[in-house]
Design a protein around this motif. Structure first.
Motif, PDB file in Angstrom:
ATOM      1  N   ARG A 167       0.847  -1.199   0.000  1.00  0.00           N
ATOM      2  CA  ARG A 167       0.000   0.000   0.000  1.00  0.00           C
ATOM      3  C   ARG A 167       0.880   1.247   0.000  1.00  0.00           C
ATOM      4  NH1 ARG A 167      -3.169  -0.579   5.296  1.00  0.00           N
ATOM      5  NH2 ARG A 167      -1.176  -1.481   5.924  1.00  0.00           N
ATOM      6  N   GLY A 168       1.760   1.329  -0.971  1.00  0.00           N
ATOM      7  CA  GLY A 168       2.698   2.434  -1.033  1.00  0.00           C
ATOM      8  C   GLY A 168       3.897   2.035  -1.863  1.00  0.00           C
ATOM      9  N   PHE A 169       5.071   2.572  -1.533  1.00  0.00           N
ATOM     10  CA  PHE A 169       6.260   2.329  -2.342  1.00  0.00           C
ATOM     11  C   PHE A 169       7.525   2.495  -1.520  1.00  0.00           C
ATOM     12  CE2 PHE A 169       4.810   6.759  -3.049  1.00  0.00           C
ATOM     13  CZ  PHE A 169       5.899   7.453  -2.520  1.00  0.00           C
ATOM     14  N   SER A 170       8.657   2.198  -2.143  1.00  0.00           N
ATOM     15  CA  SER A 170       9.956   2.433  -1.516  1.00  0.00           C
ATOM     16  C   SER A 170      10.520   3.743  -2.077  1.00  0.00           C
ATOM     17  CB  SER A 170      10.933   1.290  -1.824  1.00  0.00           C
ATOM     18  OG  SER A 170      10.490   0.075  -1.247  1.00  0.00           O
ATOM     19  N   LEU A 171      10.859   4.650  -1.203  1.00  0.00           N
ATOM     20  CA  LEU A 171      11.419   5.938  -1.617  1.00  0.00           C
ATOM     21  C   LEU A 171      12.934   5.832  -1.723  1.00  0.00           C
ATOM     22  CD1 LEU A 171      11.186   8.969  -2.238  1.00  0.00           C
ATOM     23  CD2 LEU A 171      11.344   9.379   0.240  1.00  0.00           C
ATOM     24  N   THR A 172      13.476   6.140  -2.900  1.00  0.00           N
ATOM     25  CA  THR A 172      14.925   6.136  -3.094  1.00  0.00           C
ATOM     26  C   THR A 172      15.374   7.560  -3.400  1.00  0.00           C
ATOM     27  OG1 THR A 172      14.899   5.671  -5.492  1.00  0.00           O
ATOM     28  CG2 THR A 172      14.788   3.780  -3.993  1.00  0.00           C
ATOM     29  N   ILE A 173      16.385   8.008  -2.695  1.00  0.00           N
ATOM     30  CA  ILE A 173      16.895   9.376  -2.824  1.00  0.00           C
ATOM     31  C   ILE A 173      18.354   9.307  -3.237  1.00  0.00           C
ATOM     32  CG2 ILE A 173      17.301  11.557  -1.633  1.00  0.00           C
ATOM     33  CD1 ILE A 173      15.063  10.818   0.307  1.00  0.00           C
ATOM     34  N   ASP A 174      18.679   9.869  -4.404  1.00  0.00           N
ATOM     35  CA  ASP A 174      20.043   9.813  -4.919  1.00  0.00           C
ATOM     36  C   ASP A 174      20.849  11.030  -4.471  1.00  0.00           C
ATOM     37  OD1 ASP A 174      19.143   7.570  -6.175  1.00  0.00           O
ATOM     38  OD2 ASP A 174      19.716   8.185  -8.201  1.00  0.00           O
ATOM     39  N   LEU A 175      22.085  10.767  -4.059  1.00  0.00           N
ATOM     40  CA  LEU A 175      23.026  11.825  -3.703  1.00  0.00           C
ATOM     41  C   LEU A 175      24.233  11.722  -4.629  1.00  0.00           C
ATOM     42  CD1 LEU A 175      22.781  11.765   0.209  1.00  0.00           C
ATOM     43  CD2 LEU A 175      21.634  13.303  -1.415  1.00  0.00           C
ATOM     44  N   CYS A 176      24.068  12.258  -5.826  1.00  0.00           N
ATOM     45  CA  CYS A 176      25.147  12.313  -6.804  1.00  0.00           C
ATOM     46  C   CYS A 176      26.061  13.484  -6.449  1.00  0.00           C
ATOM     47  CB  CYS A 176      24.573  12.509  -8.209  1.00  0.00           C
ATOM     48  SG  CYS A 176      23.113  11.510  -8.573  1.00  0.00           S
ATOM     49  N   PRO A 177      27.308  13.496  -6.966  1.00  0.00           N
ATOM     50  CA  PRO A 177      28.211  14.621  -6.689  1.00  0.00           C
ATOM     51  C   PRO A 177      27.561  15.953  -7.059  1.00  0.00           C
ATOM     52  CG  PRO A 177      29.410  12.844  -7.746  1.00  0.00           C
ATOM     53  CD  PRO A 177      27.956  12.458  -7.796  1.00  0.00           C
ATOM     54  N   SER A 178      27.716  16.932  -6.191  1.00  0.00           N
ATOM     55  CA  SER A 178      27.082  18.231  -6.398  1.00  0.00           C
ATOM     56  C   SER A 178      27.783  19.284  -5.546  1.00  0.00           C
ATOM     57  CB  SER A 178      25.597  18.158  -6.013  1.00  0.00           C
ATOM     58  OG  SER A 178      24.996  19.430  -6.036  1.00  0.00           O
ATOM     59  N   THR A 179      27.819  20.501  -6.038  1.00  0.00           N
ATOM     60  CA  THR A 179      28.356  21.610  -5.245  1.00  0.00           C
ATOM     61  C   THR A 179      27.276  22.238  -4.372  1.00  0.00           C
ATOM     62  OG1 THR A 179      27.904  23.162  -7.058  1.00  0.00           O
ATOM     63  CG2 THR A 179      30.101  22.139  -6.991  1.00  0.00           C
ATOM     64  N   LYS A 180      26.037  21.823  -4.564  1.00  0.00           N
ATOM     65  CA  LYS A 180      24.919  22.400  -3.818  1.00  0.00           C
ATOM     66  C   LYS A 180      24.677  21.614  -2.529  1.00  0.00           C
ATOM     67  CE  LYS A 180      22.779  23.908  -8.124  1.00  0.00           C
ATOM     68  NZ  LYS A 180      21.644  23.736  -9.055  1.00  0.00           N
ATOM     69  N   PRO A 181      24.107  22.277  -1.525  1.00  0.00           N
ATOM     70  CA  PRO A 181      23.847  21.572  -0.253  1.00  0.00           C
ATOM     71  C   PRO A 181      22.705  20.580  -0.373  1.00  0.00           C
ATOM     72  CG  PRO A 181      22.917  23.791  -0.186  1.00  0.00           C
ATOM     73  CD  PRO A 181      23.719  23.702  -1.467  1.00  0.00           C
ATOM     74  N   LEU A 182      22.642  19.668   0.577  1.00  0.00           N
ATOM     75  CA  LEU A 182      21.558  18.703   0.671  1.00  0.00           C
ATOM     76  C   LEU A 182      20.219  19.428   0.751  1.00  0.00           C
ATOM     77  CD1 LEU A 182      20.847  15.603   1.261  1.00  0.00           C
ATOM     78  CD2 LEU A 182      20.823  16.286   3.664  1.00  0.00           C
ATOM     79  N   THR A 183      19.225  18.915   0.047  1.00  0.00           N
ATOM     80  CA  THR A 183      17.875  19.482   0.115  1.00  0.00           C
ATOM     81  C   THR A 183      17.187  18.936   1.367  1.00  0.00           C
ATOM     82  OG1 THR A 183      17.829  19.442  -2.311  1.00  0.00           O
ATOM     83  CG2 THR A 183      15.760  19.901  -1.177  1.00  0.00           C
ATOM     84  N   ARG A 184      17.435  19.604   2.478  1.00  0.00           N
ATOM     85  CA  ARG A 184      16.933  19.097   3.756  1.00  0.00           C
ATOM     86  C   ARG A 184      15.416  19.189   3.865  1.00  0.00           C
ATOM     87  NH1 ARG A 184      21.487  20.604   8.378  1.00  0.00           N
ATOM     88  NH2 ARG A 184      23.323  20.135   7.082  1.00  0.00           N
ATOM     89  N   SER A 185      14.812  20.044   3.044  1.00  0.00           N
ATOM     90  CA  SER A 185      13.364  20.234   3.137  1.00  0.00           C
ATOM     91  C   SER A 185      12.601  18.944   2.871  1.00  0.00           C
ATOM     92  CB  SER A 185      12.911  21.308   2.151  1.00  0.00           C
ATOM     93  OG  SER A 185      13.242  20.952   0.817  1.00  0.00           O
ATOM     94  N   VAL A 186      13.151  18.059   2.022  1.00  0.00           N
ATOM     95  CA  VAL A 186      12.428  16.825   1.728  1.00  0.00           C
ATOM     96  C   VAL A 186      12.390  15.911   2.945  1.00  0.00           C
ATOM     97  CG1 VAL A 186      14.404  15.503   0.827  1.00  0.00           C
ATOM     98  CG2 VAL A 186      12.103  14.996   0.019  1.00  0.00           C
ATOM     99  N   PHE A 187      13.450  15.917   3.742  1.00  0.00           N
ATOM    100  CA  PHE A 187      13.477  15.088   4.949  1.00  0.00           C
ATOM    101  C   PHE A 187      12.578  15.687   6.027  1.00  0.00           C
ATOM    102  CE2 PHE A 187      17.455  14.460   2.658  1.00  0.00           C
ATOM    103  CZ  PHE A 187      17.426  13.088   2.499  1.00  0.00           C
TER     104      PHE A 187
END
Length: 324
Positions: free
Chosen positions: A121-141
């Motif tokens: 009744r739902g799904f598995s959430l996968t979040i990719d952290l590829c190389p980036s100069t930008k900070p983590l998008t903490r808002s999603v957490f």
């Protein structure tokens, strides 16, 4: 003059040395090492290394697909050639998942498992952290915690992570580990390669891990070591950068005992989640559209979430259930 590929390799080595913790010098002789151990019950051995004067192993439970790090005496492990080991575990969820993967190794994109148990009744959430100069998008957490607690606590999330992201985002990694420590998240850490090279000028058949002269063994094992050094337990899963692979590269990753995962719901590409989907978003600052779509999605499902009619699922258990 250093070639572009040589320069990237040199830079990655420098970054690794500059950001290494004291554990770096203590982790040695890291190697692919196949076997079985019965302590405390039957586990498949995938890796061996030395740390702090002790022999350590990366284990996977063939029934649950959960991994762990164990300190074991040498006589507690019985080595096996990989083909022999596969024969021994053929009737377990791990063995069946490997056989399923072997039938999916030919596609250029999304060759790995894209979906698990379709009765969920739902799904598995996968979040990719590829190389980036930008900070983590903490808002999603923050949105996850606000939406799913207390009906789900800790919230199961799969994070696919790269060595170069870890090297340049130590404060963001500490933030994620803090969410785990305080019981907000239960993270399955997935190997996403060490460098995650990408050249927008190259076509897919010679891009990402298919770039000429890419050392797949290094991409896999250097990233596992970086994960361990940073206090993360590598899972039995692997995600190809860009979801791009060919049969040769796919089968090489599979030979490390890892299960490639794809996605049938990359939100930034407007792919709608289904029951059991592996939903894909990026929290490395480079995909605001996918983040926005996901936050909108969980807000739309707020009533179902509170009633536990719309859930997030842990990757290992979801795959194990799907292949039973």
């Amino acid at each position: 003059m250093i070639s572009s590929s040589g320069a990237r390799f040199y830079l990655s080595v420098v970054l690794l040395l500059l950001t290494a913790s004291p554990l770096m010098a203590q982790l040695a002789d890291y190697q692919v090492y196949y076997g079985v151990t019965s302590r405390p019950e039957t586990q498949v051995v995938l890796r061996q290394w030395r740390q702090d004067g002790q022999v350590r192993y990366l284990l996977v439970d063939p029934k649950t697909l959960e991994t762990s790090v164990a300190i074991l005496p040498i006589d507690a492990v019985q080595t096996r050639p990989w083909p022999t080991l596969l024969q021994e575990i053929t009737q377990t969820p791990y063995g069946r998942a490997i056989r399923m993967e072997q039938q999916r190794d030919g596609a250029l994109q999304d060759a790995g498992l894209e979906r698990a148990d379709t009765t969920e009744r739902g799904f598995s959430l996968t979040i990719d952290l590829c190389p980036s100069t930008k900070p983590l998008t903490r808002s999603v957490f923050e949105a996850l915690i606000q939406s799913f607690e207390p009906s789900e606590k800790p919230i199961p999330v799969t994070i696919t992570i790269t060595g170069l992201w870890m090297a340049s985002h130590q404060s963001d990694l500490t933030y994620l580990k803090t969410l785990v420590a305080r019981g907000d998240l239960a993270i399955t850490w997935v190997n996403h390669s060490y460098h995650h090279r990408f050249d927008p000028r190259r076509p897919l058949p010679v891009n990402f891990l298919l770039e000429p002269n890419t050392n797949i063994r290094d991409e896999v094992l250097l990233n596992e070591q970086a994960m361990l050094i940073n206090g993360l337990t590598p899972s039995a899963f692997f995600r190809f950068p860009g979801l791009v692979s060919d049969k040769l590269v796919f089968d090489e990753v599979l030979s490390f005992g890892l299960l490639p995962i794809g996605s049938d719901a990359w939100l930034a590409k407007k792919q709608a989640p289904k029951q059991g989907s592996f939903v894909l978003i990026h929290a490395n600052g480079n995909e605001p559209l996918g983040i926005s779509d996901f936050i909108s999605l969980i807000r739309q499902q707020s009533t179902a979430i509170k009633n536990r009619a719309w859930l997030l699922y842990e990757m290992p258990s979801s795959v194990a259930k799907a292949v039973k």
